[in-house]
Design a protein around this motif. Structure first.
Motif, PDB file in Angstrom:
ATOM      1  N   ALA A 150       0.836  -1.200   0.000  1.00 21.54           N
ATOM      2  CA  ALA A 150       0.000   0.000   0.000  1.00 21.54           C
ATOM      3  C   ALA A 150       0.872   1.252   0.000  1.00 21.54           C
ATOM      4  O   ALA A 150       1.807   1.375   0.785  1.00 21.54           O
ATOM      5  CB  ALA A 150      -0.917   0.005   1.214  1.00 21.54           C
ATOM      6  N   GLY A 151       0.569   2.193  -0.892  1.00 24.01           N
ATOM      7  CA  GLY A 151       1.322   3.432  -0.954  1.00 24.01           C
ATOM      8  C   GLY A 151       2.763   3.230  -1.361  1.00 24.01           C
ATOM      9  O   GLY A 151       3.665   3.913  -0.867  1.00 24.01           O
ATOM     10  N   LEU A 152       2.985   2.282  -2.266  1.00 27.71           N
ATOM     11  CA  LEU A 152       4.351   1.930  -2.635  1.00 27.71           C
ATOM     12  C   LEU A 152       4.501   1.832  -4.148  1.00 27.71           C
ATOM     13  O   LEU A 152       3.656   1.267  -4.843  1.00 27.71           O
ATOM     14  CB  LEU A 152       4.717   0.575  -2.010  1.00 27.71           C
ATOM     15  N   GLY A 153       5.588   2.393  -4.661  1.00 31.17           N
ATOM     16  CA  GLY A 153       5.877   2.287  -6.083  1.00 31.17           C
ATOM     17  C   GLY A 153       7.329   1.931  -6.316  1.00 31.17           C
ATOM     18  O   GLY A 153       8.207   2.310  -5.533  1.00 31.17           O
ATOM     19  N   TYR A 154       7.576   1.182  -7.385  1.00 35.63           N
ATOM     20  CA  TYR A 154       8.947   0.821  -7.787  1.00 35.63           C
ATOM     21  C   TYR A 154       8.983   0.957  -9.301  1.00 35.63           C
ATOM     22  O   TYR A 154       8.404   0.135 -10.008  1.00 35.63           O
ATOM     23  CB  TYR A 154       9.278  -0.611  -7.345  1.00 35.63           C
ATOM     24  N   ALA A 191       0.591   8.109  -3.948  1.00 35.47           N
ATOM     25  CA  ALA A 191       0.194   9.095  -2.943  1.00 35.47           C
ATOM     26  C   ALA A 191      -1.204   8.813  -2.401  1.00 35.47           C
ATOM     27  O   ALA A 191      -1.500   9.096  -1.237  1.00 35.47           O
ATOM     28  CB  ALA A 191       0.249  10.503  -3.530  1.00 35.47           C
ATOM     29  N   ASP A 192      -2.056   8.227  -3.229  1.00 36.31           N
ATOM     30  CA  ASP A 192      -3.423   7.898  -2.822  1.00 36.31           C
ATOM     31  C   ASP A 192      -3.509   6.559  -2.092  1.00 36.31           C
ATOM     32  O   ASP A 192      -4.613   6.084  -1.804  1.00 36.31           O
ATOM     33  CB  ASP A 192      -4.341   7.862  -4.051  1.00 36.31           C
ATOM     34  N   GLY A 193      -2.357   5.950  -1.819  1.00 35.61           N
ATOM     35  CA  GLY A 193      -2.347   4.684  -1.084  1.00 35.61           C
ATOM     36  C   GLY A 193      -2.368   3.461  -1.964  1.00 35.61           C
ATOM     37  O   GLY A 193      -2.479   2.333  -1.475  1.00 35.61           O
ATOM     38  N   GLY A 194      -2.240   3.658  -3.278  1.00 33.10           N
ATOM     39  CA  GLY A 194      -2.229   2.531  -4.207  1.00 33.10           C
ATOM     40  C   GLY A 194      -0.831   1.990  -4.440  1.00 33.10           C
ATOM     41  O   GLY A 194       0.112   2.273  -3.693  1.00 33.10           O
ATOM     42  N   THR A 195      -0.710   1.227  -5.509  1.00 32.16           N
ATOM     43  CA  THR A 195       0.548   0.571  -5.843  1.00 32.16           C
ATOM     44  C   THR A 195       0.921   0.902  -7.282  1.00 32.16           C
ATOM     45  O   THR A 195       0.058   0.981  -8.145  1.00 32.16           O
ATOM     46  CB  THR A 195       0.412  -0.960  -5.706  1.00 32.16           C
TER      47      THR A 195
END
Length: 218
Positions: free
Chosen positions: A100-104, A124-128
């Motif tokens: 949640a709230g994580l990107g790579y 930023a919205d809590g997604g991936t």
């Protein structure tokens, strides 16, 4: 959206800051090292931290270590990690703490401004927002036998779910109807033993089940 950005290359760092500010986003601090990034996160309490994977002094995994530590210090902090290429071990280490709230993302995505900004806002919205290349390698390496039950199309749908896409975006990418995507997702839930009576978000659980196999890589 308040952002702290860490990148050791001064030109790229300033270029990213200009890009984000041009999109009316508030870059509250920039940093050239992981230590500086953590200090800035503590001081400014941003909504999102954008971190390079490889930073001084060793240029190995400082960004990943900082991302994990930042999320430990500030639960709920959105983090978008940038890497020059797919680093499966580092991706696994980061994803183990939750998606949640994580990107790579690979840095090449930054040049695709609309795609990069979409990923940043999603995180930023809590997604991936997991880069498709990262997803492909994680999916190939996964050894969870339950994933072997999925059809090729269901595997495609789950991979896009792991990237953070919603049903409409998946339908557009695969050139199918949203109804077809919905049916595939129901089948995925069934094959991954995710019951509708479970007190969990099955969509999140399916992605976690998918990523779970990564931790079994040799």
């Amino acid at each position: 959206m308040r952002i702290v950005m860490a990148e050791d290359d001064p030109l790229l760092r300033e270029g990213l800051a200009l890009l984000l500010r041009a999109e009316s986003l508030d870059v509250v601090a920039t940093a050239g090292t992981a230590e500086e990034a953590l200090a800035a996160i503590d001081a400014h309490e941003p909504d999102v931290a954008v971190l390079d994977v490889r930073m001084p002094p060793t240029h190995t995994d400082e960004g990943i270590v900082a991302a994990v530590e930042a999320r430990r210090r500030r639960p709920g902090l959105a983090v978008l990690v940038l890497s020059a290429y797919v680093e499966q071990t580092f991706a696994t280490e980061l994803l183990t703490g939750g998606v949640a709230g994580l990107g790579y993302l690979l840095k090449e995505r930054v040049g695709r401004v609309e795609e990069f900004m979409d990923a940043l806002r999603r995180v930023a919205d809590g997604g991936t927002a997991i880069d498709p290349e990262v997803v492909a390698q994680l999916f190939t390496g996964s050894r969870d036998s339950r994933l072997e039950r999925l059809s090729p199309r269901e595997g495609d749908v789950l991979a896009l779910m792991a990237e953070g896409m919603g049903n409409a975006a998946i339908a557009e990418r695969l050139v199918v109807t949203e109804g077809a995507v919905h049916k595939h997702i129901r089948s995925i839930f069934a094959k991954l033993d995710l019951s509708p009576t479970d007190r969990v978000d099955r969509r999140v659980a399916a992605v976690l089940r998918y990523l779970e196999g990564v931790r079994r890589l040799a």
